[in-house]
Design a protein around this motif. Sequence first.
Motif, PDB file in Angstrom:
ATOM      1  N   ARG A  64     -32.458  12.528  11.153  1.00 32.32           N
ATOM      2  CA  ARG A  64     -31.325  12.573  10.230  1.00 32.32           C
ATOM      3  C   ARG A  64     -31.393  11.357   9.331  1.00 32.32           C
ATOM      4  N   TYR A  65     -31.493  11.532   8.064  1.00 32.92           N
ATOM      5  CA  TYR A  65     -31.572  10.403   7.142  1.00 32.92           C
ATOM      6  C   TYR A  65     -30.177   9.984   6.688  1.00 32.92           C
ATOM      7  N   GLY A  66     -29.908   8.660   6.724  1.00 33.77           N
ATOM      8  CA  GLY A  66     -28.680   8.160   6.102  1.00 33.77           C
ATOM      9  C   GLY A  66     -28.994   7.907   4.648  1.00 33.77           C
ATOM     10  N   PRO A  67     -27.986   7.815   3.797  1.00 35.58           N
ATOM     11  CA  PRO A  67     -28.291   7.502   2.399  1.00 35.58           C
ATOM     12  C   PRO A  67     -28.833   6.076   2.320  1.00 35.58           C
ATOM     13  N   PRO A  68     -29.981   5.863   1.679  1.00 36.17           N
ATOM     14  CA  PRO A  68     -30.511   4.504   1.603  1.00 36.17           C
ATOM     15  C   PRO A  68     -29.633   3.672   0.673  1.00 36.17           C
ATOM     16  N   GLY A  69     -29.317   2.438   1.071  1.00 36.38           N
ATOM     17  CA  GLY A  69     -28.513   1.580   0.208  1.00 36.38           C
ATOM     18  C   GLY A  69     -29.371   0.998  -0.896  1.00 36.38           C
ATOM     19  N   HIS A  70     -28.753   0.436  -1.898  1.00 38.21           N
ATOM     20  CA  HIS A  70     -29.526  -0.293  -2.903  1.00 38.21           C
ATOM     21  C   HIS A  70     -28.645  -1.358  -3.526  1.00 38.21           C
ATOM     22  N   ARG A  71     -29.242  -2.183  -4.343  1.00 37.12           N
ATOM     23  CA  ARG A  71     -28.508  -3.298  -4.905  1.00 37.12           C
ATOM     24  C   ARG A  71     -27.476  -2.848  -5.921  1.00 37.12           C
ATOM     25  N   HIS A  72     -26.362  -3.589  -5.960  1.00 38.38           N
ATOM     26  CA  HIS A  72     -25.342  -3.372  -6.980  1.00 38.38           C
ATOM     27  C   HIS A  72     -25.954  -3.761  -8.331  1.00 38.38           C
ATOM     28  N   PRO A  73     -25.626  -3.017  -9.404  1.00 37.75           N
ATOM     29  CA  PRO A  73     -26.250  -3.323 -10.695  1.00 37.75           C
ATOM     30  C   PRO A  73     -26.018  -4.779 -11.143  1.00 37.75           C
ATOM     31  N   LEU A  74     -24.887  -5.375 -10.750  1.00 38.83           N
ATOM     32  CA  LEU A  74     -24.672  -6.779 -11.137  1.00 38.83           C
ATOM     33  C   LEU A  74     -25.668  -7.697 -10.435  1.00 38.83           C
ATOM     34  N   ILE A  75     -25.907  -7.401  -9.160  1.00 34.43           N
ATOM     35  CA  ILE A  75     -26.841  -8.234  -8.395  1.00 34.43           C
ATOM     36  C   ILE A  75     -28.248  -8.076  -8.965  1.00 34.43           C
ATOM     37  N   SER A  76     -28.646  -6.830  -9.278  1.00 32.89           N
ATOM     38  CA  SER A  76     -30.010  -6.706  -9.802  1.00 32.89           C
ATOM     39  C   SER A  76     -30.130  -7.337 -11.185  1.00 32.89           C
ATOM     40  N   THR A  77     -29.028  -7.341 -11.949  1.00 36.44           N
ATOM     41  CA  THR A  77     -29.075  -8.024 -13.252  1.00 36.44           C
ATOM     42  C   THR A  77     -29.282  -9.527 -13.043  1.00 36.44           C
ATOM     43  N   PHE A 119     -20.403   6.424  -9.361  1.00 35.19           N
ATOM     44  CA  PHE A 119     -20.907   5.600 -10.468  1.00 35.19           C
ATOM     45  C   PHE A 119     -22.116   4.765 -10.018  1.00 35.19           C
ATOM     46  N   LEU A 120     -21.951   4.077  -8.891  1.00 33.37           N
ATOM     47  CA  LEU A 120     -22.990   3.125  -8.458  1.00 33.37           C
ATOM     48  C   LEU A 120     -24.315   3.793  -8.108  1.00 33.37           C
ATOM     49  N   GLU A 121     -24.226   5.041  -7.598  1.00 37.55           N
ATOM     50  CA  GLU A 121     -25.458   5.700  -7.165  1.00 37.55           C
ATOM     51  C   GLU A 121     -26.402   6.018  -8.325  1.00 37.55           C
ATOM     52  N   GLN A 122     -25.915   5.874  -9.538  1.00 35.31           N
ATOM     53  CA  GLN A 122     -26.797   6.171 -10.681  1.00 35.31           C
ATOM     54  C   GLN A 122     -27.842   5.075 -10.915  1.00 35.31           C
ATOM     55  N   PHE A 123     -27.657   3.927 -10.260  1.00 37.74           N
ATOM     56  CA  PHE A 123     -28.557   2.815 -10.632  1.00 37.74           C
ATOM     57  C   PHE A 123     -29.691   2.643  -9.640  1.00 37.74           C
TER      58      PHE A 123
END
Length: 358
Positions: free
Chosen positions: A132-145, A354-358
């Motif tokens: 079962r895969y959980g949704p992988p997290g990723h960085r907030h667009p502000l943090i990656s900026t 919104f956040l999942e688009q990045f």
Amino acid sequence: MAWAGLRGNGSACLQSALLSQPPVSAPISLQQLTDQLNSLENEAAAAIQQAVAASELEDLRVGLLGKKGRLSAVLGAMGKLPGEERPLVGQRANRLKELVQSLLNQRLETVKQGALTERLQRERLDVTAPCRYGPPGHRHPLISTIEEIVDIFAGLGYRVAEGPEIETDHYNFSALNIPEHHPARDMQDTFYLGGDRLLRTHTSPVQIRHLEANPPPVRIVAPGRVYRRDAVDATHSPVFHQVEVLALDEGLDFSHLRGTVTTFLQHFFGDLPVRFRASYFPFTEPSAEVDVQWRGRWLEVMGCGMVDPAVLEGLGLDPNRWSGFAAGLGVERFCMVRHGIDDIRRLFTSDLRFLEQF
Ligand code: DAH
């Protein structure tokens, strides 16, 4: 327990009958005692064979071989036999004891093995089952900026510095050449915490703190959170992020500032036109604001300037020897322009759609 339940309680009955036999009473003959030992052996062997748990075997051991057990009872009766017959019973009893002991040990092994096998069966892992895969997290667009900005400066030889979000009036204002009652303080109205403590309104105090602790030459980039008493709207938030840049060395002039800032902006936004407009900041002289031409419009993206000699003097540094430049930018602005985000509030409301688009 589960085992006993599975097997019914036949063995439990046998055990309790076996263990509750009354002590043998006198008078008694060699034959009787031998018979008793024989039947004790048979019963013990059967009961041990039926035991399914270590605890049952322990009960049997105590009941058969313990101080108040069946064997002791028989041995107690032995005293009533004629002297020459006693060794016969004694030897027989010893053999019985050894036999019972070894049967108990063997059975205990079997019971343990059985429990282990059962556990292995029960806890079996099917490594071929689909996971079962959980949704992988990723960085907030502000943090990656922030990371992207810092990365570009790291590539130019800058090191990361940080300072506290709770600052003093001195570091946030006075040391940056913004004295009390100076109109520049109105542009950065902040949250005062009592005493002379406040939430920093910009990352510029990191310049002062860093220079106090590190003699020039320095080249630093300082990302962090800053605060202002602004009402929330599409372009304002009372909490936002800045990145501060500072270079101080011998022989730095405005062309170094221009080259560094232009290189940085063209790395971040692509190869766009960049322009410098004269401006004012209390801690730089001369000062400039920088615009990039983004989709046909000039967008103001950062402030910068040559470090004001008054700031250096306040730090005990000789402005005739050391010169340098500083710059400051708003991370939200960079992030919004880059990703075409129309409202700063989207960056703070944690809406996954919104956040999942990045
Ligand atoms: N601290 C300024 C602000 O928050 C931004 C800034 C302007 C920083 C010019 C600098 C600078 O280092 O040289 O508005």
